[in-house]
Design a protein around this motif. Structure first.
Motif, PDB file in Angstrom:
ATOM      1  N   VAL A   5       4.520   7.140   2.600  1.00 26.22           N
ATOM      2  CA  VAL A   5       5.286   5.604   2.158  1.00 26.22           C
ATOM      3  C   VAL A   5       4.713   4.465   1.275  1.00 26.22           C
ATOM      4  O   VAL A   5       3.810   4.709   1.148  1.00 26.22           O
ATOM      5  CB  VAL A   5       5.541   4.807   4.024  1.00 26.22           C
ATOM      6  CG1 VAL A   5       5.953   6.223   5.006  1.00 26.22           C
ATOM      7  CG2 VAL A   5       4.102   4.680   4.756  1.00 26.22           C
ATOM      8  N   ALA A   6       5.483   3.660   1.577  1.00 30.08           N
ATOM      9  CA  ALA A   6       5.148   2.371   0.999  1.00 30.08           C
ATOM     10  C   ALA A   6       5.488   1.325   2.142  1.00 30.08           C
ATOM     11  O   ALA A   6       6.117   1.040   3.000  1.00 30.08           O
ATOM     12  CB  ALA A   6       6.271   1.155   0.228  1.00 30.08           C
ATOM     13  N   VAL A   7       4.237   0.762   2.133  1.00 32.48           N
ATOM     14  CA  VAL A   7       3.756  -0.570   4.070  1.00 32.48           C
ATOM     15  C   VAL A   7       3.427  -1.797   2.996  1.00 32.48           C
ATOM     16  O   VAL A   7       2.964  -1.672   2.162  1.00 32.48           O
ATOM     17  CB  VAL A   7       3.078   0.273   4.448  1.00 32.48           C
ATOM     18  CG1 VAL A   7       2.340  -0.927   5.851  1.00 32.48           C
ATOM     19  CG2 VAL A   7       3.336   1.301   4.761  1.00 32.48           C
ATOM     20  N   ASP A   8       4.071  -2.523   3.319  1.00 33.30           N
ATOM     21  CA  ASP A   8       3.212  -4.205   3.381  1.00 33.30           C
ATOM     22  C   ASP A   8       3.321  -5.070   5.037  1.00 33.30           C
ATOM     23  O   ASP A   8       2.236  -4.099   5.646  1.00 33.30           O
ATOM     24  CB  ASP A   8       4.536  -5.321   3.240  1.00 33.30           C
ATOM     25  CG  ASP A   8       5.684  -5.193   3.243  1.00 33.30           C
ATOM     26  OD1 ASP A   8       5.489  -5.077   5.298  1.00 33.30           O
ATOM     27  OD2 ASP A   8       6.438  -6.061   2.799  1.00 33.30           O
ATOM     28  N   ARG A   9       2.571  -5.777   4.855  1.00 38.63           N
ATOM     29  CA  ARG A   9       1.653  -6.782   5.861  1.00 38.63           C
ATOM     30  C   ARG A   9       2.697  -6.368   7.497  1.00 38.63           C
ATOM     31  O   ARG A   9       2.608  -6.533   8.451  1.00 38.63           O
ATOM     32  CB  ARG A   9       1.520  -7.718   5.753  1.00 38.63           C
ATOM     33  CG  ARG A   9       0.112  -7.724   5.227  1.00 38.63           C
ATOM     34  CD  ARG A   9      -0.462  -9.849   4.982  1.00 38.63           C
ATOM     35  NE  ARG A   9       0.873 -10.603   4.304  1.00 38.63           N
ATOM     36  CZ  ARG A   9       0.687 -11.576   4.095  1.00 38.63           C
ATOM     37  NH1 ARG A   9       0.456 -12.243   4.782  1.00 38.63           N
ATOM     38  NH2 ARG A   9       1.932 -11.951   3.875  1.00 38.63           N
ATOM     39  N   GLN A  10       4.369  -6.249   7.227  1.00 41.65           N
ATOM     40  CA  GLN A  10       5.245  -6.203   8.896  1.00 41.65           C
ATOM     41  C   GLN A  10       5.570  -4.731   8.290  1.00 41.65           C
ATOM     42  O   GLN A  10       6.106  -4.601   9.456  1.00 41.65           O
ATOM     43  CB  GLN A  10       6.097  -6.704   7.768  1.00 41.65           C
ATOM     44  CG  GLN A  10       6.708  -8.938   7.539  1.00 41.65           C
ATOM     45  CD  GLN A  10       7.580  -9.281   7.113  1.00 41.65           C
ATOM     46  OE1 GLN A  10       8.114  -8.705   7.672  1.00 41.65           O
ATOM     47  NE2 GLN A  10       7.719  -9.742   6.657  1.00 41.65           N
ATOM     48  N   GLY A  11       4.936  -3.771   7.759  1.00 36.79           N
ATOM     49  CA  GLY A  11       5.565  -2.322   7.956  1.00 36.79           C
ATOM     50  C   GLY A  11       5.418  -1.957   6.822  1.00 36.79           C
ATOM     51  O   GLY A  11       5.911  -1.864   6.105  1.00 36.79           O
TER      52      GLY A  11
ATOM     53  N   GLU B  33       0.725  -1.032  -0.425  1.00 38.88           N
ATOM     54  CA  GLU B  33      -0.215   0.055   0.058  1.00 38.88           C
ATOM     55  C   GLU B  33       0.956   1.221   0.136  1.00 38.88           C
ATOM     56  O   GLU B  33       1.803   1.607   0.887  1.00 38.88           O
ATOM     57  CB  GLU B  33      -0.905  -0.141   1.469  1.00 38.88           C
ATOM     58  CG  GLU B  33      -1.727   0.944   1.479  1.00 38.88           C
ATOM     59  CD  GLU B  33      -2.656   1.250   2.846  1.00 38.88           C
ATOM     60  OE1 GLU B  33      -3.415   1.691   2.469  1.00 38.88           O
ATOM     61  OE2 GLU B  33      -2.450   0.532   3.413  1.00 38.88           O
ATOM     62  N   ILE B  34       0.691   2.108  -1.012  1.00 36.02           N
ATOM     63  CA  ILE B  34       1.437   3.844  -0.640  1.00 36.02           C
ATOM     64  C   ILE B  34      -0.223   4.187   0.070  1.00 36.02           C
ATOM     65  O   ILE B  34      -0.810   4.842  -0.415  1.00 36.02           O
ATOM     66  CB  ILE B  34       1.650   3.593  -2.085  1.00 36.02           C
ATOM     67  CG1 ILE B  34       2.288   3.093  -3.045  1.00 36.02           C
ATOM     68  CG2 ILE B  34       2.713   5.279  -2.239  1.00 36.02           C
ATOM     69  CD1 ILE B  34       3.500   2.535  -2.781  1.00 36.02           C
ATOM     70  N   ARG B  35       0.571   4.884   1.265  1.00 34.64           N
ATOM     71  CA  ARG B  35       0.106   5.890   1.224  1.00 34.64           C
ATOM     72  C   ARG B  35       0.383   6.913   2.505  1.00 34.64           C
ATOM     73  O   ARG B  35       1.893   6.916   2.300  1.00 34.64           O
ATOM     74  CB  ARG B  35      -1.102   5.249   2.436  1.00 34.64           C
ATOM     75  CG  ARG B  35      -0.164   4.475   3.752  1.00 34.64           C
ATOM     76  CD  ARG B  35      -1.257   4.003   4.800  1.00 34.64           C
ATOM     77  NE  ARG B  35      -0.766   2.492   5.321  1.00 34.64           N
ATOM     78  CZ  ARG B  35      -0.033   2.479   6.435  1.00 34.64           C
ATOM     79  NH1 ARG B  35       0.558   4.346   6.629  1.00 34.64           N
ATOM     80  NH2 ARG B  35       0.417   1.662   6.654  1.00 34.64           N
TER      81      ARG B  35
END
Length: 107
Positions: A40-46, A15-17
Motif C-alpha cells: 500500500v501507499a500511505v500518507d498522514r491521512q491513511g 510511505e510504501i509498505r
C-alpha cells in the motif's frame, strides 16, 4: 502496476509498505478494500493506493493540476525507460514535467 493520484490530496510523507490488520482503503467505485498484508501507499491521512486499488480521496479529476504516478515494481526492474515514455506521452497532451524518485519499502 501503476497508480495515478491527485498530488494535492496527499499529505506527505508518503510511505510504501504492507497494510496493517486494521487498515482499509475507501476505493474508487465505492468499495472498501482491506489492505492487511498487501502493498500500500500511505500518507498522514491513511492508505491511498496500491497495485490493485486506489482511493476515492486521491482520485484524479479533470481539473487536477498535479499528479503522482507510482510504479509498483521490484527494485531490480529498470523503471527509467517507463518513466521517460510516460513523460513523453504526457508532454504531448499537457505541460507535464518529470521528477523521478525511487522508493524502497522496509523489509
Amino acid at each position: 502496476p501503476l497508480g495515478g493520484y491527485n498530488l494535492d490530496a496527499i499529505s506527505p510523507p508518503v510511505e510504501i509498505r504492507l497494510g496493517k490488520e486494521e487498515e482499509t482503503l475507501h476505493a474508487i467505485g465505492e468499495r472498501v478494500f482491506h489492505t492487511r498484508g498487501r502493498i500500500v501507499a500511505v500518507d498522514r491521512q491513511g492508505v491511498f493506493g496500491g497495485p490493485t486499488a486506489d482511493s476515492l480521496r486521491t482520485a484524479i479529476q479533470q481539473e487536477t493540476p498535479r499528479i503522482l504516478l507510482l510504479y509498483y515494481a521490484p527494485a531490480e526492474i529498470p523503471l527509467q525507460p517507463a518513466m521517460e515514455e510516460m513523460h513523453t506521452w504526457m508532454s504531448r497532451m499537457t505541460r507535464a514535467s518529470l521528477q523521478f524518485s525511487r522508493v524502497f519499502p522496509d523489509e
